[in-house]
Design a protein around this motif. Structure first.
Motif, PDB file in Angstrom:
ATOM      1  N   LYS A 239       0.344  -0.918   0.533  1.00  0.00           N
ATOM      2  CA  LYS A 239      -0.156  -0.033  -0.440  1.00  0.00           C
ATOM      3  C   LYS A 239       0.929   1.127   0.012  1.00  0.00           C
ATOM      4  O   LYS A 239       1.668   1.438   0.490  1.00  0.00           O
ATOM      5  N   ILE A 240       0.432   2.202  -1.230  1.00  0.00           N
ATOM      6  CA  ILE A 240       1.280   3.586  -0.524  1.00  0.00           C
ATOM      7  C   ILE A 240       0.053   4.972   0.022  1.00  0.00           C
ATOM      8  O   ILE A 240       0.101   4.957  -0.628  1.00  0.00           O
ATOM      9  N   GLU A 241       1.081   4.803   0.343  1.00  0.00           N
ATOM     10  CA  GLU A 241       0.114   6.153   1.177  1.00  0.00           C
ATOM     11  C   GLU A 241       1.220   7.788   1.344  1.00  0.00           C
ATOM     12  O   GLU A 241       1.610   7.566   1.186  1.00  0.00           O
ATOM     13  N   CYS A 242       0.448   8.937   0.127  1.00  0.00           N
ATOM     14  CA  CYS A 242       0.645  10.197  -0.390  1.00  0.00           C
ATOM     15  C   CYS A 242       0.562  10.925   0.868  1.00  0.00           C
ATOM     16  O   CYS A 242      -0.879  11.186   1.499  1.00  0.00           O
ATOM     17  N   GLU A 243       1.269  11.867   1.498  1.00  0.00           N
ATOM     18  CA  GLU A 243       0.947  13.447   1.559  1.00  0.00           C
ATOM     19  C   GLU A 243       2.618  14.698   1.608  1.00  0.00           C
ATOM     20  O   GLU A 243       2.738  14.057   0.516  1.00  0.00           O
ATOM     21  N   ARG A 244       1.622  15.768   1.099  1.00  0.00           N
ATOM     22  CA  ARG A 244       2.515  16.807   0.836  1.00  0.00           C
ATOM     23  C   ARG A 244       2.509  18.163   1.855  1.00  0.00           C
ATOM     24  O   ARG A 244       1.459  18.427   2.151  1.00  0.00           O
ATOM     25  N   ASP A 245       3.639  18.964   1.167  1.00  0.00           N
ATOM     26  CA  ASP A 245       3.698  20.054   1.888  1.00  0.00           C
ATOM     27  C   ASP A 245       3.801  21.436   1.606  1.00  0.00           C
ATOM     28  O   ASP A 245       3.277  21.016   0.326  1.00  0.00           O
ATOM     29  N   GLU A 246       4.512  21.985   2.133  1.00  0.00           N
ATOM     30  CA  GLU A 246       4.443  23.228   0.603  1.00  0.00           C
ATOM     31  C   GLU A 246       5.640  23.180   0.132  1.00  0.00           C
ATOM     32  O   GLU A 246       4.896  23.639  -0.783  1.00  0.00           O
ATOM     33  N   THR A 247       6.085  21.989  -0.051  1.00  0.00           N
ATOM     34  CA  THR A 247       7.209  21.778  -1.392  1.00  0.00           C
ATOM     35  C   THR A 247       7.351  21.079  -2.035  1.00  0.00           C
ATOM     36  O   THR A 247       7.683  20.623  -3.170  1.00  0.00           O
ATOM     37  N   SER A 262      10.001   4.877   1.343  1.00  0.00           N
ATOM     38  CA  SER A 262       9.979   6.316   1.358  1.00  0.00           C
ATOM     39  C   SER A 262      10.481   7.348   0.002  1.00  0.00           C
ATOM     40  O   SER A 262      11.123   6.983  -0.292  1.00  0.00           O
ATOM     41  N   GLY A 263       9.829   8.122  -0.207  1.00  0.00           N
ATOM     42  CA  GLY A 263      10.012   8.761  -1.582  1.00  0.00           C
ATOM     43  C   GLY A 263       9.985  10.018  -1.430  1.00  0.00           C
ATOM     44  O   GLY A 263       8.564  10.414  -1.176  1.00  0.00           O
ATOM     45  N   SER A 264      10.325  11.183  -1.999  1.00  0.00           N
ATOM     46  CA  SER A 264      10.126  12.451  -2.389  1.00  0.00           C
ATOM     47  C   SER A 264      10.467  12.856  -3.133  1.00  0.00           C
ATOM     48  O   SER A 264      11.385  12.596  -3.914  1.00  0.00           O
ATOM     49  N   SER A 265       9.717  13.963  -3.729  1.00  0.00           N
ATOM     50  CA  SER A 265       9.454  15.072  -5.156  1.00  0.00           C
ATOM     51  C   SER A 265       8.520  16.369  -5.144  1.00  0.00           C
ATOM     52  O   SER A 265       7.838  15.858  -4.260  1.00  0.00           O
TER      53      SER A 265
END
Length: 378
Positions: A239-247, A262-265
């Motif tokens: 299962k992949i869960e995504c969240e977002r901040d300001e950047t 985890s991975g960020s972009s």
């Protein structure tokens, strides 16, 4: 049509036209084809170079192509950046590629068509197109040292790729500006063709080639798809869960409820791809730790010869029914008689190891293969 008129009007020259209005002459803007067809002196070489690359002679060089080659950092009183044309080009290339795929693959379903379009119309793909044709060279910009370094790093990685080009992403995230250049040039051609989609595709298709095919897609499936397939094969649920901040967006991968990677972009899709690749890497390693087949193939007890490592890794992948290892040159320097090489080996697009510096490319690849085998065992 009003959009085209406004574009032409903005770049028009003026001439004196006698007008009976209170007894004075008023300068009225008029359009002269020569003004539109002739680029400004400082952009002449860039405009002509890009026209040669795309095999198209712009009717409106002065406005459209110069604008398509102007980065937002460039400051001049009459300069307009490529952002609007990139917006248009992004949309029109998506439609043009969709039309092509719809007719080229009449037997495949919506899901495969969507994946094919994503593989051919993406920041990663367009950035590689820009590198292949050297388009960044012709963009006018100001004080972009950091951006230049980012483009250079990505370009060097692309130039070192020996074998199959990654369908989704490589080892370095693509620079957005490279993709925007391709989109803006396409958008400029589209406007110059009076918004003729069919003509645009005939002209621009060769710039995008090679087009990713369904066969290539099957050989390099999407990392998120591979993750789910891998887990299903071993009786697990991903299962992949995504969240977002300001950047940025952050994607977290959970397998059977346990956090794996985890991975960020800046982009959600890239974050998911990065997280899926890292999760696959971690899962493959954990499942190989107690797998006797690794020792059976390589006999890893510190005694197997490094010169045989590439063959041993190939045998291991065949036994595990994994894709063949892919080798790339990470570093190369020195004159021909004392050259030094560093190679990286990647398995299934997710597990990679960089070898030690060696005097020949063959030894560099064997070094990378040897370290990969040891990593799988450890």
């Amino acid at each position: 049509m009003s959009f085209v008129f406004l574009l032409l009007l903005k770049t028009s020259s003026t001439k004196n036209v006698c007008k009976m209005n209170g007894g004075y002459n008023e300068k009225i803007p008029t359009v002269t084809p020569l003004d539109l067809h002739t680029p400004s002196p400082e952009m002449k070489e860039s405009v002509e170079a890009v026209e040669r690359i795309v095999h198209y002679d712009f009717k409106n060089k002065k406005k459209l192509l110069e604008e398509a080659l102007t980065h937002p950092s460039f400051r001049a009183s009459d300069a307009v950046s490529y952002q609007r044309l990139a917006f248009l080009g992004d949309a029109v290339l998506g439609l043009a590629v969709s039309n092509y795929l719809f007719h080229a693959y009449p037997g495949i379903d919506q899901g495969d068509l969507t994946e094919l379009r994503s593989a051919n119309v993406s920041k990663e793909r367009f950035a590689r197109v820009a590198v292949r044709h050297g388009l960044y060279t012709y963009v006018r910009r100001t004080a972009t040292a950091a951006l230049d370094d980012q483009v250079r790093e990505f370009s060097e990685v692309v130039s070192r790729e020996e074998e199959k080009t990654p369908v989704y992403r490589g080892s370095v995230e693509a620079s957005r500006v490279l993709a925007e250049i391709v989109e803006s040039v396409a958008g400029a051609i589209y406007v110059d063709l009076n918004f003729d989609l069919e003509k645009l595709w005939k002209i621009f298709r060769h710039v995008l080639e090679p087009i990713v095919t369904i066969e290539e897609l099957q050989q390099q499936p999407h990392p998120v798809t591979k993750l789910h397939q891998f887990c299903q094969k071993h009786g697990k649920l991903a299962k992949i869960e995504c969240e977002r901040d300001e950047t940025k967006s952050t994607a977290n991968v959970y397998v059977d409820g346990m956090f794996v990677a985890s991975g960020s972009s800046e982009q959600k899709k890239i974050a998911e791809v990065s997280a899926a690749e890292m999760a696959l890497c971690n899962l493959m390693q954990s499942m190989c730790m107690n797998d006797a087949s690794v020792e059976d193939v390589a006999g890893i007890d510190g005694s197997f010869p490094v010169e045989r490592a590439k063959n041993e890794l190939h045998n291991l992948c065949a036994k595990k029914k994994w894709p063949k290892p892919i080798y790339t040159i990470e570093h190369e320097e020195g004159p021909p008689h004392v050259k030094k090489f560093v190679s990286k080996v990647t398995i299934d697009g997710v597990l990679s190891v960089t070898g030690d510096e060696k005097s020949t490319l063959k030894r560099a690849k064997n070094s990378a293969a040897s370290l990969m085998i040891r990593r799988l065992h450890d």
